[in-house]
Design a protein around this motif. Structure first.
Motif: not given
Length: 299
Positions: A55-83
């Motif tokens: 609906e809004y095309k870009v979403l923003f959040l603050r104070d996301q003290d997450i690890s790189r592993t969590e960052h990657v895991a969240f993005a992978r909910r949408f699909g596989e990642l590319e180099d």
């Protein structure tokens, strides 16, 4: 004292309790009380977030003290990642591209142009998740643009003229331009110019999207009797039309501008937006980490 924003309730018919505030009439919303690590593990929360993204095309959040592993895991909910063939990924986290800018960075400028990520691929990214690791005290904002709105507001005669047009998108003409000749040629062999419709259809919302940007070099099917009476109608005629279309991303009414803070995150739909990373912070440092999600072939 800063007033607390009036937060929007969930859209009727949705089950989740994500609170959000639209940032402009055209594009962007900030989410509140959400942790992306939790969203990764909660199907209901993720479905709500994805609906808000469409609906809004870009979403923003603050104070996301997450690890790189969590960052990657969240993005992978949408699909596989590319180099990325030039920027590369973090060694222990394939698909997590480090965009670190300081005075020792290469002189090339790719982020401070309106662009849609990696349209030089046959299948450009579906979207990206970008997290701020280090930000300057002043400067370093990023702008996103609603390219659905950019298409909708085109004059009717322009819509008619670009209907059915195809265009080339090139990594050689952008990232490759600063490389030695042989290296540039090798890059082109690995990633030949991609051909995409000038107006693509969003595969989920079915919206029409103006799909040309800083990676677009030229139209491939413009030189027809309907468009070209004399050679000048094709060059510079076609180039002038392409430049006009690319310039639509710079119109402020289609934009949202985000001020980064450490651990803030942007999630965007790369199919319907462009963005521009403002490089106005030297000699300060700006460090970002981005997970790009593999997309589909535009049609």
């Amino acid at each position: 004292m800063t007033e607390t924003p009036e937060l929007k309730a969930p859209v009727p018919g949705r089950l989740s309790a994500i609170r959000f505030e639209p940032l402009t009439r055209s594009i962007g919303a900030e989410l509140f009380g959400v942790n992306l690590g939790e969203v990764t593990r909660d199907d209901t929360l993720f479905a709500e977030l994805k609906a808000l993204l469409l609906e809004y095309k870009v979403l923003f959040l603050r104070d996301q003290d997450i690890s790189r592993t969590e960052h990657v895991a969240f993005a992978r909910r949408f699909g596989e990642l590319e180099d990325h063939p030039v920027a590369g990924s973090a060694p222990d986290h394939p698909g997590l591209v480090r965009i670190y800018k300081d005075l020792d960075s290469p002189a090339e400028h790719y982020e401070n142009a309106y662009h849609c990520d990696a349209t030089w691929r046959e299948k450009p990214p579906m979207g990206c998740v970008l997290r701020c690791v280090e930000t300057p005290e002043v400067g370093g904002d990023t702008i996103w643009v609603n390219m659905v709105e950019a298409y909708a507001k085109l004059p009717d005669h322009i819509k008619t003229r670009i209907d059915g047009l195809l265009a080339k998108h090139s990594i050689e003409a952008t990232f490759g331009a600063a490389m030695p000749t042989e290296q540039r040629h090798q890059l082109r062999k690995r990633f030949p110019d991609a051909e995409h419709p000038v107006v693509r259809i969003h595969p989920e919302t079915e919206e029409k999207v103006l799909f040309v940007n800083g990676y677009t070099t030229h139209f491939v099917n413009f030189h027809t009797p309907e468009n070209v009476r004399f050679g000048i109608d094709y060059a510079p005629g076609g180039s002038n039309l392409l430049n006009y279309l690319i310039s639509q991303a710079s119109i402020p009414e289609y934009q949202v501008r985000w001020r980064w803070t450490r651990d803030s995150v942007a999630i965007w739909d790369n199919r319907s937006t462009q963005h521009y990373a403002v490089q106005d912070y030297w000699p300060s440092v700006r460090k970002m980490e981005r997970a790009g999600i593999i997309g589909d072939r535009p049609f």
